[in-house]
Motif scaffolding. Structure first.
Motif, PDB file in Angstrom:
ATOM      1  N   TYR A   1       0.815  -1.216   0.000  1.00 38.82           N
ATOM      2  CA  TYR A   1       0.000   0.000   0.000  1.00 38.82           C
ATOM      3  C   TYR A   1       0.855   1.274   0.000  1.00 38.82           C
ATOM      4  CZ  TYR A   1       0.739  -0.300   5.103  1.00 38.82           C
ATOM      5  OH  TYR A   1       1.295  -0.401   6.359  1.00 38.82           O
ATOM      6  N   ILE A   2       2.183   1.139  -0.208  1.00 38.18           N
ATOM      7  CA  ILE A   2       3.037   2.314  -0.352  1.00 38.18           C
ATOM      8  C   ILE A   2       3.753   2.240  -1.698  1.00 38.18           C
ATOM      9  CG2 ILE A   2       3.360   2.386   2.154  1.00 38.18           C
ATOM     10  CD1 ILE A   2       6.298   1.555   1.676  1.00 38.18           C
ATOM     11  N   ALA A   3       4.300   3.384  -2.147  1.00 38.98           N
ATOM     12  CA  ALA A   3       4.958   3.463  -3.447  1.00 38.98           C
ATOM     13  C   ALA A   3       6.298   2.729  -3.440  1.00 38.98           C
ATOM     14  CB  ALA A   3       5.164   4.924  -3.826  1.00 38.98           C
ATOM     15  N   ASP A   4       6.671   2.206  -4.597  1.00 41.41           N
ATOM     16  CA  ASP A   4       7.920   1.445  -4.681  1.00 41.41           C
ATOM     17  C   ASP A   4       9.162   2.314  -4.550  1.00 41.41           C
ATOM     18  OD1 ASP A   4       7.676   2.763  -7.075  1.00 41.41           O
ATOM     19  OD2 ASP A   4       8.125   1.029  -8.345  1.00 41.41           O
ATOM     20  N   CYS A   5       8.995   3.643  -4.558  1.00 41.06           N
ATOM     21  CA  CYS A   5      10.145   4.537  -4.402  1.00 41.06           C
ATOM     22  C   CYS A   5      10.499   4.808  -2.952  1.00 41.06           C
ATOM     23  CB  CYS A   5       9.879   5.864  -5.120  1.00 41.06           C
ATOM     24  SG  CYS A   5       8.466   6.775  -4.455  1.00 41.06           S
ATOM     25  N   LEU A   6       9.688   4.312  -2.016  1.00 40.77           N
ATOM     26  CA  LEU A   6       9.958   4.553  -0.595  1.00 40.77           C
ATOM     27  C   LEU A   6      10.853   3.462  -0.032  1.00 40.77           C
ATOM     28  CD1 LEU A   6       6.458   5.738   0.658  1.00 40.77           C
ATOM     29  CD2 LEU A   6       8.322   7.082  -0.316  1.00 40.77           C
TER      30      LEU A   6
ATOM     31  N   LEU B   1       9.991  13.523  -6.146  1.00 46.06           N
ATOM     32  CA  LEU B   1       8.530  13.569  -6.094  1.00 46.06           C
ATOM     33  C   LEU B   1       8.069  14.990  -6.370  1.00 46.06           C
ATOM     34  CD1 LEU B   1       7.971  11.441  -2.858  1.00 46.06           C
ATOM     35  CD2 LEU B   1       7.723  10.669  -5.221  1.00 46.06           C
ATOM     36  N   VAL B   2       6.842  15.125  -6.857  1.00 44.55           N
ATOM     37  CA  VAL B   2       6.277  16.455  -7.109  1.00 44.55           C
ATOM     38  C   VAL B   2       5.017  16.623  -6.280  1.00 44.55           C
ATOM     39  CG1 VAL B   2       7.221  16.558  -9.450  1.00 44.55           C
ATOM     40  CG2 VAL B   2       4.914  15.662  -9.090  1.00 44.55           C
ATOM     41  N   VAL B   3       4.583  17.855  -6.125  1.00 42.63           N
ATOM     42  CA  VAL B   3       3.377  18.150  -5.360  1.00 42.63           C
ATOM     43  C   VAL B   3       2.190  17.396  -5.956  1.00 42.63           C
ATOM     44  CG1 VAL B   3       1.751  19.948  -4.694  1.00 42.63           C
ATOM     45  CG2 VAL B   3       4.206  20.413  -4.642  1.00 42.63           C
ATOM     46  N   GLY B   4       1.456  16.697  -5.093  1.00 39.83           N
ATOM     47  CA  GLY B   4       0.298  15.936  -5.546  1.00 39.83           C
ATOM     48  C   GLY B   4       0.550  14.452  -5.667  1.00 39.83           C
ATOM     49  N   ASP B   5       1.821  14.022  -5.625  1.00 38.95           N
ATOM     50  CA  ASP B   5       2.115  12.592  -5.678  1.00 38.95           C
ATOM     51  C   ASP B   5       1.578  11.895  -4.427  1.00 38.95           C
ATOM     52  OD1 ASP B   5       3.371  12.612  -8.107  1.00 38.95           O
ATOM     53  OD2 ASP B   5       5.403  12.723  -7.309  1.00 38.95           O
ATOM     54  N   LEU B   6       0.851  10.808  -4.616  1.00 37.81           N
ATOM     55  CA  LEU B   6       0.312  10.019  -3.508  1.00 37.81           C
ATOM     56  C   LEU B   6       1.198   8.793  -3.323  1.00 37.81           C
ATOM     57  CD1 LEU B   6      -2.031   9.811  -1.476  1.00 37.81           C
ATOM     58  CD2 LEU B   6      -3.289   8.491  -3.175  1.00 37.81           C
ATOM     59  N   VAL B   7       1.849   8.707  -2.165  1.00 38.12           N
ATOM     60  CA  VAL B   7       2.868   7.672  -1.981  1.00 38.12           C
ATOM     61  C   VAL B   7       2.473   6.584  -0.984  1.00 38.12           C
ATOM     62  CG1 VAL B   7       4.771   9.187  -2.645  1.00 38.12           C
ATOM     63  CG2 VAL B   7       4.061   9.087  -0.251  1.00 38.12           C
ATOM     64  N   ALA B   8       1.334   6.725  -0.308  1.00 39.35           N
ATOM     65  CA  ALA B   8       0.893   5.681   0.626  1.00 39.35           C
ATOM     66  C   ALA B   8      -0.594   5.826   0.892  1.00 39.35           C
ATOM     67  CB  ALA B   8       1.666   5.764   1.942  1.00 39.35           C
ATOM     68  N   VAL B   9      -1.286   4.690   0.998  1.00 35.96           N
ATOM     69  CA  VAL B   9      -2.705   4.660   1.367  1.00 35.96           C
ATOM     70  C   VAL B   9      -2.847   3.593   2.448  1.00 35.96           C
ATOM     71  CG1 VAL B   9      -5.071   4.314   0.599  1.00 35.96           C
ATOM     72  CG2 VAL B   9      -3.400   5.292  -0.982  1.00 35.96           C
ATOM     73  N   GLU B  10      -3.001   4.013   3.698  1.00 35.30           N
ATOM     74  CA  GLU B  10      -2.966   3.076   4.825  1.00 35.30           C
ATOM     75  C   GLU B  10      -4.213   3.179   5.692  1.00 35.30           C
ATOM     76  OE1 GLU B  10       0.044   1.716   8.478  1.00 35.30           O
ATOM     77  OE2 GLU B  10       0.216   3.739   7.638  1.00 35.30           O
ATOM     78  N   GLN B  11      -4.715   2.045   6.136  1.00 40.38           N
ATOM     79  CA  GLN B  11      -5.814   1.983   7.103  1.00 40.38           C
ATOM     80  C   GLN B  11      -5.231   1.761   8.502  1.00 40.38           C
ATOM     81  OE1 GLN B  11      -9.023   2.599   6.348  1.00 40.38           O
ATOM     82  NE2 GLN B  11      -8.336   2.937   4.246  1.00 40.38           N
TER      83      GLN B  11
ATOM     84  N   ALA C   1      -3.882   4.422  15.072  1.00 41.91           N
ATOM     85  CA  ALA C   1      -2.601   3.714  15.200  1.00 41.91           C
ATOM     86  C   ALA C   1      -2.221   3.162  13.826  1.00 41.91           C
ATOM     87  CB  ALA C   1      -2.725   2.581  16.213  1.00 41.91           C
ATOM     88  N   TYR C   2      -1.169   3.703  13.248  1.00 46.07           N
ATOM     89  CA  TYR C   2      -0.740   3.344  11.896  1.00 46.07           C
ATOM     90  C   TYR C   2       0.671   2.759  11.929  1.00 46.07           C
ATOM     91  CZ  TYR C   2      -4.579   6.319  10.198  1.00 46.07           C
ATOM     92  OH  TYR C   2      -5.804   6.876   9.940  1.00 46.07           O
ATOM     93  N   ALA C   3       0.832   1.596  11.315  1.00 43.08           N
ATOM     94  CA  ALA C   3       2.138   0.943  11.303  1.00 43.08           C
ATOM     95  C   ALA C   3       3.135   1.688  10.419  1.00 43.08           C
ATOM     96  CB  ALA C   3       1.987  -0.502  10.829  1.00 43.08           C
ATOM     97  N   PHE C   4       2.722   2.034   9.184  1.00 42.67           N
ATOM     98  CA  PHE C   4       3.658   2.703   8.277  1.00 42.67           C
ATOM     99  C   PHE C   4       3.833   4.179   8.622  1.00 42.67           C
ATOM    100  CE2 PHE C   4       4.375   5.319   4.482  1.00 42.67           C
ATOM    101  CZ  PHE C   4       5.648   4.886   4.161  1.00 42.67           C
ATOM    102  N   LEU C   5       2.743   4.895   8.854  1.00 43.83           N
ATOM    103  CA  LEU C   5       2.842   6.333   9.139  1.00 43.83           C
ATOM    104  C   LEU C   5       3.710   6.621  10.356  1.00 43.83           C
ATOM    105  CD1 LEU C   5      -0.707   7.845   8.491  1.00 43.83           C
ATOM    106  CD2 LEU C   5       1.375   8.152   7.152  1.00 43.83           C
TER     107      LEU C   5
END
Length: 440
Positions: free
Chosen positions: A182-187, A205-215, A420-424
């Motif tokens: 759920y995160i970008a391969d560049c991280l 990265l540029v403004v607006g790039d979405l690099v992670a979507v976490e629950q 509580a977020y593991a990646f964030l």
């Protein structure tokens, strides 16, 4: 009075009586965290602090028709032609609904009044849902003509209701990471002696790039939002919220969310819900919720103890998880593995955290069903250790949950929950950040 007032007063008293050196020395000699917290708990009991809290802070407010009427009258004032402050009226009607005694007409009248606001807002579907709730709650026959007319008008105007706003769907802007999908391969995860674990990007990265979507592993609603959002799913469903049957401080968007809460976190929080809101802050709240969520991972406390003691479940992060089988137990490995930095903390810091933990665990064990769930001394000590751990990790690792934008006429343009977020948790604080957290 909050828990920090208790801590400050205890330290002042120990200083005045020239006992601070002795107490600090004994406290510092204790090796196990549960021993430190139990030591402080006994001091709080001996100095009558627990008794003072019990006598001066309400554990849970009782349902009360008189207060329900008071809140409804305040709502009527906001709803009046003079004010037309519809959102404020809705929040007060929700509060009236919460305080209404079960099976009283005040509950049904609260739903009916809420339907009137929704009619003015042209939210006809939600208006009809509230009319149905009012009838189900035995709306008084002497007033039924009002409800009947509003229902007929709603059905005639239903086709004119504008479609609901469709939430923006966030999608990852890159290929998924091979370890954390759920995160970008560049991280990339890195670690240093000074900064600990942290995240870097391997490309510009540029403004607006979405690099992670976490629950989140779990989340908790902040008290100011308790009459606006569902305590379980955290959605802003203030138009059709239903109350807890026992307390006056929690509402739900559906029977499903209500039952889910009653089977998990709310069965322990409900008996002391108002003490939790009065004595503790959002950091303490998410630490407790994370601990209670951990208890739900296994049927017995012994199984959770065994899980936490296994070497493969210690010192882990989001990059160590098996995403092919991402169960709640697997997700918790990364939450349990968050760094406490206890070795860097002063005695006074640990003592204050022990006061927080001692008061919190004393009331949730003594006045809720948690005591039966934990069983004997080993279970209580393990719970204390786990709670103390999350009280240390929460301040720098848990995150507030905010709105992306304010769509409706609400005051909800602030943080409404904590999660509580593991990646964030791996994104370290910066006073000049180059990334931004946004939420659905």
């Amino acid at each position: 009075m909050d828990v920090y007032d208790v801590s400050d007063d205890l330290v002042k008293k120990l200083n005045d009586w020239k006992l601070i050196g002795i107490i600090s020395g004994k406290f510092n000699e204790l090796k196990e965290n549960y021993s430190k917290v139990n030591f402080v708990e006994h001091a709080l009991i001996d100095f009558k602090y627990m008794e003072k809290i019990f006598l001066n802070v309400t554990l849970r407010e009782d349902k009360c028709n008189k207060r329900s009427v008071e809140f409804r009258m305040l709502g009527n004032e906001q709803f009046s032609l003079k004010n037309r402050k519809y959102f404020q009226a809705l929040e007060l009607y929700n509060k009236s609904i919460c305080f209404a005694e079960p099976n009283s007409e005040h509950l049904s009248i609260g739903y009916a009044n809420r339907s009137a606001v929704l009619f003015e807002w042209k939210r006809y579907r939600e208006c009809l849902a509230n009319i149905a709730l009012a009838r189900k709650a035995n709306y008084p026959a002497r007033l039924s003509h009002k409800l009947d007319k509003r229902e007929r008008d709603c059905q005639q105007l239903l086709g004119q209701q504008a479609p609901d706003v469709v939430p923006f769907e966030f999608k990852l802007g890159f290929e998924p990471h091979p370890q954390v999908p759920y995160i970008a391969d560049c991280l990339e995860l890195r670690e240093s002696a000074d900064e600990g674990r942290f995240i870097v990007t391997t490309r510009d990265l540029v403004v607006g790039d979405l690099v992670a979507v976490e629950q989140p592993f779990c989340s908790t609603l902040l008290p100011p939002m308790r009459y606006i959002r569902c305590a379980t799913c955290k959605r802003e469903n203030y138009l059709t919220l239903i109350p807890c049957d026992s307390c006056c401080s929690v509402m739900f968007c559906s029977e499903e969310c209500k039952q889910r809460a009653a089977a998990t976190f709310h069965r322990f929080e409900c008996p002391i819900i108002d003490l939790l809101h009065r004595m503790f802050n959002k950091i303490h709240g998410i630490a407790l919720r994370t601990t209670l969520a951990a208890l739900d991972l296994y049927p017995s406390i012994e199984e959770l103890m065994a899980y936490c003691e296994q070497p493969q479940n210690q010192h882990k992060c989001a990059f160590d998880l098996d995403y092919g089988q991402l169960s709640a137990q697997e997700q918790y490995r990364a939450i349990h593995g968050l760094v406490t930095n206890q070795h860097l903390r002063s005695v006074s810091d640990l003592f204050q955290r022990s006061v927080v933990c001692a008061v919190l665990k004393h009331f949730i064990i003594e006045y809720t069903p948690l005591k039966e769930h934990l069983g004997g001394e080993d279970g209580r000590n393990f719970f204390t250790d786990l709670l103390f751990r999350h009280l240390q990790t929460s301040p720098s690792n848990m995150h507030g949950i905010d709105l992306v934008e304010q769509v409706n006429e609400t005051k909800d343009d602030q943080t409404h929950s904590s999660g509580a977020y593991a990646f964030l948790s791996l994104l370290n604080h910066s006073c000049a950040p180059n990334t931004l957290r946004i939420y659905e």
